[in-house]
Design a protein around this motif. Structure first.
Motif, PDB file in Angstrom:
ATOM      1  N   GLU A 104       0.899 -39.865 -38.901  1.00  0.00           N
ATOM      2  CA  GLU A 104       0.048 -38.730 -37.577  1.00  0.00           C
ATOM      3  C   GLU A 104      -0.222 -37.241 -38.806  1.00  0.00           C
ATOM      4  N   ASN A 105      -1.407 -37.171 -39.761  1.00  0.00           N
ATOM      5  CA  ASN A 105      -1.622 -35.745 -39.971  1.00  0.00           C
ATOM      6  C   ASN A 105      -2.704 -35.654 -39.513  1.00  0.00           C
TER       7      ASN A 105
ATOM      8  N   ASN B  56       4.330 -40.340 -27.386  1.00  0.00           N
ATOM      9  CA  ASN B  56       3.239 -40.094 -29.092  1.00  0.00           C
ATOM     10  C   ASN B  56       2.169 -38.848 -28.078  1.00  0.00           C
ATOM     11  N   ASN B  57       1.890 -38.807 -27.583  1.00  0.00           N
ATOM     12  CA  ASN B  57       0.664 -37.657 -27.296  1.00  0.00           C
ATOM     13  C   ASN B  57       1.287 -36.482 -26.434  1.00  0.00           C
ATOM     14  N   ASN B  58       0.525 -35.532 -26.389  1.00  0.00           N
ATOM     15  CA  ASN B  58       0.499 -34.386 -25.751  1.00  0.00           C
ATOM     16  C   ASN B  58       0.656 -34.542 -24.938  1.00  0.00           C
TER      17      ASN B  58
ATOM     18  N   PHE C 183       4.005 -34.484 -30.870  1.00  0.00           N
ATOM     19  CA  PHE C 183       3.130 -33.691 -30.885  1.00  0.00           C
ATOM     20  C   PHE C 183       4.296 -32.387 -30.680  1.00  0.00           C
ATOM     21  N   SER C 184       2.953 -31.213 -30.518  1.00  0.00           N
ATOM     22  CA  SER C 184       3.555 -29.597 -31.055  1.00  0.00           C
ATOM     23  C   SER C 184       3.400 -29.232 -29.646  1.00  0.00           C
ATOM     24  N   LEU C 185       5.250 -29.461 -29.325  1.00  0.00           N
ATOM     25  CA  LEU C 185       5.897 -28.606 -28.233  1.00  0.00           C
ATOM     26  C   LEU C 185       6.053 -27.620 -27.682  1.00  0.00           C
ATOM     27  N   GLY C 186       5.579 -26.802 -27.014  1.00  0.00           N
ATOM     28  CA  GLY C 186       5.882 -25.284 -27.311  1.00  0.00           C
ATOM     29  C   GLY C 186       5.805 -24.476 -28.715  1.00  0.00           C
ATOM     30  N   SER C 187       6.178 -23.206 -28.544  1.00  0.00           N
ATOM     31  CA  SER C 187       6.130 -22.492 -29.574  1.00  0.00           C
ATOM     32  C   SER C 187       7.303 -22.192 -30.565  1.00  0.00           C
TER      33      SER C 187
ATOM     34  N   LEU D  68      13.775 -33.435 -30.390  1.00  0.00           N
ATOM     35  CA  LEU D  68      13.909 -33.740 -31.528  1.00  0.00           C
ATOM     36  C   LEU D  68      11.891 -33.663 -32.353  1.00  0.00           C
ATOM     37  N   LYS D  69      11.283 -32.125 -32.279  1.00  0.00           N
ATOM     38  CA  LYS D  69       9.640 -32.720 -32.990  1.00  0.00           C
ATOM     39  C   LYS D  69       9.121 -33.317 -34.051  1.00  0.00           C
ATOM     40  N   VAL D  70       9.809 -34.337 -34.072  1.00  0.00           N
ATOM     41  CA  VAL D  70       9.753 -35.353 -35.716  1.00  0.00           C
ATOM     42  C   VAL D  70       8.433 -35.189 -36.945  1.00  0.00           C
ATOM     43  N   ASN D  71       7.001 -34.513 -35.968  1.00  0.00           N
ATOM     44  CA  ASN D  71       6.286 -34.276 -36.415  1.00  0.00           C
ATOM     45  C   ASN D  71       6.157 -33.414 -37.499  1.00  0.00           C
ATOM     46  N   ASP D  72       7.227 -32.556 -37.065  1.00  0.00           N
ATOM     47  CA  ASP D  72       7.165 -30.966 -37.723  1.00  0.00           C
ATOM     48  C   ASP D  72       7.793 -31.530 -39.177  1.00  0.00           C
TER      49      ASP D  72
END
Length: 319
Positions: free
Chosen positions: A4-5, A88-90, A130-134, A180-184
């Motif tokens: 997912e981009n 998969n989703n936020n 998804f982007s979890l936290g900062s 594991l924030k795999v999308n990053d």
């Protein structure tokens, strides 16, 4: 697998099955435990042998969750519990969800009347798309330590406790969390764990990858080993993930735009800060109304809608 981009992007085709689908359909088979054991061995940095799989939330999945997430509960050879979840989703309250999951296991897997020394060790492994936290890293590890507020020292176990519990530190008695924030991950894999994350992110396993479990994944998670019916079901799963992500992305973007527009309009009309605040509040409520409407059309359960939107079930029913 697909990557997912952004909004509406297609998933990238690959030769291997998505990890969440493999967890749901293939890795629950004892003959395929070597794949999961390899991943956990790499992540936890110790040899993991799965003794058996236990009942987990995914056995009672609903229409929304079967696309949005999958979880698996394993017991290793030491009697420890390992909860693996792919999301998969936020989900804005995902940190609390992790806490709830481990707390539930701690209380469920001790018999009434047993001493606290029988509390099981729990690992919570969370693979999020998804982007979890900062944060800047792609893998985070959380554990419990007790540190002195005056001396700054870490509270340790006594020699008797170490011998009795067969651990070296207090933190080993408490649940541990991995995210594991795999999308990053967008770089060349340089370690066994990064090789696993690369596969989870892209669906590809390079010939040079040597991480434990990936060789078994090459042999057992190839698309060409699936029947036509299995492939059709698998591609429907991928399509549903894309649709679900696109719906949520679109509703959030439209809701934010409407909220800003209404807030500015009412602010100008009223000529004071209260008008702007009310407009923004109404905009946020409109965003939630649209989101609720779309989620209802997907037959998503009310309690799941409540968790995502923060609205009560009574409010959801009235919209």
């Amino acid at each position: 697998m697909k990557k997912e981009n952004g909004k509406g992007d297609e998933l990238m085709a690959s030769n291997y099955i998505r990890f969440d689908w493999a967890m749901k359909r293939l890795l629950r088979n004892k003959a395929n435990f070597a794949v999961l054991e390899g991943f956990l061995t790499t992540l936890l940095n110790e040899k993991i042998v799965i003794q058996k799989l236990l009942e987990s939330e995914s056995n009672q999945e609903d229409e929304f969750d079967k696309y949005n997430r999958v979880d698996m509960l394993a017991e290793n050879s030491k009697g420890e519990l390992i909860l693996i979840e792919v999301q998969n989703n936020n989900e804005y309250a995902y940190f609390q969800r992790m806490l709830f999951g481990t707390s539930k296991l701690v209380t469920e897997y001790i018999n009434r009347g047993e001493g606290y020394d029988k509390v099981r060790k729990v690992y919570s492994v969370n693979i999020v798309y998804f982007s979890l936290g900062s944060g800047k890293d792609i893998v985070y590890h959380g554990k419990t330590e007790f540190r002195g507020i005056h001396q700054g020292d870490v509270l340790e176990l006594t020699p008797f406790q170490k011998q009795t519990f067969k651990v070296d530190s207090v933190s080993q008695l408490y649940p541990e969390y991995y995210i594991l924030k795999v999308n990053d991950f967008n770089q060349v894999a340089r370690s066994p764990l990064e090789e696993w994350i690369y596969y989870m992110n892209t669906g590809d396993i390079p010939d040079s990858a040597t991480a434990p479990g990936l060789d078994e994944a090459r042999q057992r998670l190839k698309l060409d080993k699936m029947t036509k019916e299995e492939l059709n079901a698998y591609y429907r799963h991928l399509d549903n993930i894309v649709i679900l992500r696109d719906n949520i992305y679109t509703e959030r973007a439209e809701g934010r735009a409407e909220g800003r527009a209404e807030g500015r309009a009412e602010g100008r009309a009223e000529g004071h800060a209260e008008g702007r605040a009310e407009g923004l509040m109404e905009g946020r409520m409109e965003e939630k109304r649209e989101m609720v409407h779309n989620m209802k059309s997907l037959n998503i359960p009310l309690d799941t809608i409540s968790q995502v939107t923060g609205l009560s079930i009574e409010e959801i029913k009235s919209l």
